[in-house]
Design a protein around this motif. Structure first.
Motif, mmCIF file in Angstrom:
data_model
loop_
_atom_site.group_PDB
_atom_site.id
_atom_site.type_symbol
_atom_site.label_atom_id
_atom_site.label_comp_id
_atom_site.label_asym_id
_atom_site.label_seq_id
_atom_site.Cartn_x
_atom_site.Cartn_y
_atom_site.Cartn_z
ATOM 1 N N TRP A 198 -36.652 -14.570 -15.756
ATOM 2 C CA TRP A 198 -37.624 -13.695 -16.416
ATOM 3 C C TRP A 198 -37.992 -14.213 -17.805
ATOM 4 O O TRP A 198 -39.070 -13.901 -18.329
ATOM 5 C CB TRP A 198 -37.089 -12.273 -16.523
ATOM 6 N N PRO A 214 -49.919 -18.313 -3.314
ATOM 7 C CA PRO A 214 -48.634 -18.885 -3.749
ATOM 8 C C PRO A 214 -48.337 -20.238 -3.119
ATOM 9 O O PRO A 214 -47.778 -21.126 -3.781
ATOM 10 C CB PRO A 214 -47.621 -17.822 -3.312
ATOM 11 N N ARG A 267 -47.662 -23.661 -5.211
ATOM 12 C CA ARG A 267 -46.455 -24.469 -5.051
ATOM 13 C C ARG A 267 -46.789 -25.922 -4.782
ATOM 14 O O ARG A 267 -45.955 -26.809 -5.001
ATOM 15 C CB ARG A 267 -45.591 -23.894 -3.919
ATOM 16 N N VAL A 311 -44.476 -18.975 -10.085
ATOM 17 C CA VAL A 311 -45.088 -18.974 -8.760
ATOM 18 C C VAL A 311 -44.159 -18.230 -7.802
ATOM 19 O O VAL A 311 -42.967 -18.555 -7.716
ATOM 20 C CB VAL A 311 -45.328 -20.413 -8.261
ATOM 21 N N PRO A 312 -44.670 -17.233 -7.075
ATOM 22 C CA PRO A 312 -43.799 -16.499 -6.130
ATOM 23 C C PRO A 312 -43.264 -17.438 -5.065
ATOM 24 O O PRO A 312 -43.996 -18.280 -4.530
ATOM 25 C CB PRO A 312 -44.738 -15.444 -5.518
ATOM 26 N N PRO A 313 -41.991 -17.339 -4.734
ATOM 27 C CA PRO A 313 -41.427 -18.205 -3.687
ATOM 28 C C PRO A 313 -41.906 -17.778 -2.318
ATOM 29 O O PRO A 313 -42.478 -16.691 -2.139
ATOM 30 C CB PRO A 313 -39.911 -17.999 -3.846
ATOM 31 N N ILE A 335 -41.763 -16.289 1.357
ATOM 32 C CA ILE A 335 -41.031 -15.143 1.893
ATOM 33 C C ILE A 335 -39.994 -15.639 2.889
ATOM 34 O O ILE A 335 -40.328 -16.347 3.842
ATOM 35 C CB ILE A 335 -41.991 -14.157 2.579
#
Length: 262
Positions: free
Chosen positions: A21, A54, A58, A70-72, A74
């Protein structure tokens, strides 16, 4: 310290946020937006409007501190920890046999061979019937448990295990209804939304009827006012013509009088 010199993992009811964070700063967010603008430039060198996913982010060559923004992907398999207990990501309800627990009710045939092994067609499992039997068994075992505690308290473990097994079987039977409960909840929500939409349409129709009635009354009043004004105008014109005729007649009589006198 745990065995082998490895630090023991600590689990808390309310764990702190992960250290990543700290990378969500305004400066890093601004840098990421600038990189996306540079990557979205076309052949003419002008940035194009592009909605980045996303997976596409990546694929960019990002610095290590910006990769956390960047969201990983799922996850589709594996486990996660909740209050110190591992939970599977799979949405399929594991059977009691897979969990090493004795199943106290028959299983529903799941394959064609199971359903064809009998000459009669397989009937669906009556969960309510077995839930009622388990509930009665719970009451009986609780009475036996109280009796054991009053006579031989040291023999309580067997009855506690029986009660635990009965509760787990009842809970598993209830979990089998979760998909049905989800469907019924969705149906109820859609019905409520439909009835709310119908009510809104009825209210709009009533409002439209009221507005139409007001407009019709205004139109009728306008026509009546216009007709009254036209009638007044016509009457004024008629009175003006009558006065003019009287004036003309008076002039004629005056001329006749002058001729007679002369």
């Amino acid at each position: 310290m745990a065995e082998g010199g490895q630090p023991r993992a600590l689990t808390t009811a309310f764990a702190p946020p992960p250290p990543l964070w700290k990378h969500f700063t305004p400066e890093n967010i601004k840098r990421l937006e600038q990189i996306k603008k540079e990557a979205s430039k076309g052949a003419d060198g002008k940035p194009q409007k592009k909605k980045w996913t996303p997976a596409q982010l990546r694929g960019l060559d990002l610095p290590p501190e910006l990769r956390f923004l960047v969201p990983p992907a799922i996850p589709t398999s594996g486990h996660y920890s909740v209050f110190g207990e591992l939970q599977s990501l799979s949405t399929a309800l594991p059977s009691l046999q897979e969990q090493g627990i004795t199943q106290l009710y028959p299983s529903t045939p799941t394959t064609e061979s199971d359903s064809k092994s009998s000459s009669e067609p397989a009937r669906p499992l009556n969960h309510a019937y077995y839930l009622l039997k388990i509930s009665k068994s719970l009451l009986l075992n609780f009475l036996e448990f109280v009796g054991v505690l009053s006579i031989a308290p040291e023999q309580f473990e067997a009855k506690v295990e029986d009660l635990r097994n009965l509760f787990i079987n009842a809970h598993h039977l209830l979990n089998l209804y979760r998909p049905h409960q989800a469907r019924e909840s969705l149906i109820m929500m859609m019905e409520e939304q439909l009835s709310r939409t119908k009510q809104e349409i009825e209210d709009m129709d009533k409002l439209k009827a009221e507005i139409t009635g007001v407009l019709n009354r205004l139109e009728a009043d306008g026509k009546a006012t216009q007709a009254s004004a036209q009638a007044d105008k016509d009457s004024k014109k008629k009175s003006a013509k009558d006065e003019q005729a009287i004036e003309d007649a008076r002039l004629i009589w005056n001329l006749l009088d002058e001729k007679i006198i002369s």
